[in-house]
Write an enzyme that holds these catalytic residues in place. Structure first.
Site, PDB file in Angstrom:
ATOM      1  N   HIS A   1      49.146 -16.415  16.928  1.00 54.07           N
ATOM      2  CA  HIS A   1      48.795 -15.813  15.630  1.00 54.07           C
ATOM      3  C   HIS A   1      49.442 -14.442  15.443  1.00 54.07           C
ATOM      4  CE1 HIS A   1      45.531 -13.558  17.744  1.00 54.07           C
ATOM      5  NE2 HIS A   1      45.472 -12.788  16.668  1.00 54.07           N
TER       6      HIS A   1
ATOM      7  N   LYS B   1      46.370 -16.325  11.908  1.00 50.07           N
ATOM      8  CA  LYS B   1      45.425 -17.393  12.257  1.00 50.07           C
ATOM      9  C   LYS B   1      45.441 -18.534  11.233  1.00 50.07           C
ATOM     10  CE  LYS B   1      41.977 -14.790  14.980  1.00 50.07           C
ATOM     11  NZ  LYS B   1      40.621 -14.204  14.942  1.00 50.07           N
TER      12      LYS B   1
ATOM     13  N   ASP C   1      39.550  -3.570  16.304  1.00 48.43           N
ATOM     14  CA  ASP C   1      39.323  -5.018  16.250  1.00 48.43           C
ATOM     15  C   ASP C   1      38.345  -5.464  17.333  1.00 48.43           C
ATOM     16  OD1 ASP C   1      39.725  -7.700  15.396  1.00 48.43           O
ATOM     17  OD2 ASP C   1      41.250  -7.994  16.944  1.00 48.43           O
TER      18      ASP C   1
ATOM     19  N   HIS D   1      48.575  -6.010  17.802  1.00 50.79           N
ATOM     20  CA  HIS D   1      47.171  -5.664  17.994  1.00 50.79           C
ATOM     21  C   HIS D   1      46.540  -6.270  19.255  1.00 50.79           C
ATOM     22  CE1 HIS D   1      46.514  -9.470  15.787  1.00 50.79           C
ATOM     23  NE2 HIS D   1      45.270  -9.461  16.247  1.00 50.79           N
ATOM     24  N   HIS D   2      47.226  -7.201  19.928  1.00 48.57           N
ATOM     25  CA  HIS D   2      46.701  -7.720  21.200  1.00 48.57           C
ATOM     26  C   HIS D   2      47.505  -7.266  22.408  1.00 48.57           C
ATOM     27  CE1 HIS D   2      43.434 -10.099  19.623  1.00 48.57           C
ATOM     28  NE2 HIS D   2      44.240 -10.665  18.734  1.00 48.57           N
TER      29      HIS D   2
ATOM     30  N   HIS E   1      45.668  -7.994  10.127  1.00 44.36           N
ATOM     31  CA  HIS E   1      46.065  -8.152  11.531  1.00 44.36           C
ATOM     32  C   HIS E   1      45.985  -9.595  12.012  1.00 44.36           C
ATOM     33  CE1 HIS E   1      41.668  -7.488  11.919  1.00 44.36           C
ATOM     34  NE2 HIS E   1      41.755  -8.275  12.975  1.00 44.36           N
ATOM     35  N   ASP E   2      45.024 -10.369  11.495  1.00 38.82           N
ATOM     36  CA  ASP E   2      44.848 -11.744  11.980  1.00 38.82           C
ATOM     37  C   ASP E   2      45.352 -12.803  11.000  1.00 38.82           C
ATOM     38  OD1 ASP E   2      43.842 -11.421  14.530  1.00 38.82           O
ATOM     39  OD2 ASP E   2      41.740 -11.383  13.889  1.00 38.82           O
TER      40      ASP E   2
END
Ligand code: C2E
Ligand code: SIN
Ligand code: SIN
Ligand code: FE
Ligand code: FE
Length: 380
Positions: free
Chosen positions: A267, A242, A322, A293-294, A238-239
């Site tokens: 990201h 970054k 998360d 996811h955000h 998911h990240d």
């Protein structure tokens, strides 16, 4: 002894004419053709072996090149047993590629008594036959122990076990390849996930925990197992976006400025762009998760500000997983929160940041999520 790889021709008179044997063989081939678990496959082959040669037990050993061992499973639900690929009679057979038949193992200096010591078993007669993959590489050995009735394994037994062995080689080869591919995929995914996290000084355990929480929450939400597994293997990424975030932002000990946070938000889009063109189901799933996811249930999230069911269920699940994990962990910019504070945050954000249904499921099963968390702690 005879040289197996030299393909000593099998004598037709050695083949059993018994319908009983044939029906046993067909019965097991049927079972094995639908088996997808390699440990169960080894046990089925071993069962077939014991029936064919009337041995007290059979073991199918498989080579693991990386560790120079051979492994097997001792029974249903029992852990793997490993021995060195050069030890004992099995080892001799693997190294030389030849069939070995011994009358009393305890009188044979090659015998490795360790396995008996551990199991409390008394090995007497033993028949051991290596098997190869398509390329002729030895990938394992079929071992029969203790001919029933305390007698010796016969020439006919050798023929039958050679047959079982050849069959084992063919069927296990396909398994190993398949397994290898799956393991490689999973490893690449985890490693990629860790790349995203490691620069922000989060441990690999963060991605593992998020994977587990996501999987569990997906099952609780009634998502079918196969889809939940897809989420589990994709959520560690998911990240991944970054990787494109500068250290000055990612590792900043304090609060981000508005401008820095705008950069941070990218990201999600970076992660999406990494995977979006893939045809693979798993990577398509990773693209969705990285992108969404955000996002927030109330539409106040980023990057697009989509809301409620416009957000893919996988995105909504990963958001809960998360944040639950991020709040419970130390970050460069904050200390871990105590559990009560996390729970009240999740309650407060129910229907705002998070899908209310998912929060209900999560909080109703809180102990199970805490158990997962405690089994992958960051500090020793
Ligand atoms: P992260 O550290 O993995 O945090 C993931 C999400 O957990 C955050 O997404 C946020 O929703 C939640 N979260 C984490 N810590 C807190 C907290 O102390 N309070 C609250 N209310 N929520 C928290 P968000 O905010 O979109 O941040 C995304 C990423 O941006 C973070 O991932 C982190 O890498 C970075 N970041 C966010 N705020 C800061 C900050 O103040 N300083 C630094 N250095 N990085 C930050
Ligand atoms: C050996 O092959 O010498 C020992 C292995 C076993 O007994 O299973
Ligand atoms: C579901 O909502 O049941 C499954 C959603 C998905 O697998 O994409
Ligand atoms: Fe993120
Ligand atoms: Fe994260």
């Amino acid at each position: 002894m005879k040289n197996l790889l030299g393909q000593t021709p099998l004598d037709s008179k050695d083949f059993p004419q018994s319908d009983q044997l044939l029906s046993t063989i067909f019965e097991y081939m049927g079972k094995m053709s639908t088996e997808t678990d390699i440990s169960k496959m080894l046990l089925l082959l071993a069962d077939l072996g014991t029936k064919l040669v009337q041995a007290d037990r059979c073991t199918v050993w498989l080579r693991e090149t990386a560790t120079q061992t051979v492994w097997t499973v001792a029974g249903h639900g029992v852990e793997r047993i490993s021995i060195s690929e050069t030890s004992g009679i099995v080892g001799e057979s693997l190294q030389s590629g030849i069939l070995i038949s011994v009358e009393d193992a305890y009188l044979d200096e090659r015998f490795n008594i360790e396995v008996d010591r551990e199991t409390g078993y008394r090995t007497r007669s033993m028949l051991c036959i290596p098997f190869t993959n398509q390329e002729g590489k030895i990938i394992g050995a079929f071992q029969a122990i203790n001919k029933i009735g305390d007698s010796q394994f016969t020439r006919k037994d050798e023929t039958l076990l050679t047959f079982a062995s050849t069959y084992a080689g063919k069927s296990l080869d396909a398994f190993i390849l398949q397994n290898e591919l799956l393991e490689t995929q999973k490893e690449i995914i985890e490693t990629m996930g860790e790349i995203g996290e490691s620069r922000s000084q989060e441990t690999g355990n963060h991605v593992r925990r998020v994977a587990k929480y996501s999987y569990k929450l997906a099952l609780l939400a009634g998502i079918p197992e196969s889809r939940a597994l897809l989420l589990r293997y994709a959520s560690p990424m998911h990240d991944i976006g970054k990787v494109a975030t500068p250290d000055s932002i990612l590792l900043k000990p304090g609060k981000l400025t508005t401008e820095e946070f705008e950069h941070m938000k990218l990201h999600t889009v970076v992660g999406y762009n990494i995977f979006r063109n893939s045809e693979r189901e798993l990577l398509k799933t990773a693209a969705i998760i990285a992108y969404q996811h955000h996002e927030r249930w109330d539409g106040q999230g980023y990057p697009r500000g989509i809301k409620e069911e416009q957000i893919h269920i996988f995105g909504r699940i990963t958001a809960v997983a998360d944040v639950f994990d991020a709040l419970g962990s130390d970050r460069v910019y904050k200390n871990a929160w105590p559990l009560e504070k996390i729970v009240s945050y999740l309650e407060e954000q129910r229907g705002k940041q998070f899908d209310p249904t998912l929060i209900d499921l999560f909080l109703n099963h809180l102990d199970e999520f805490v158990t997962i968390r405690d089994s992958y702690t960051d500090r020793a």
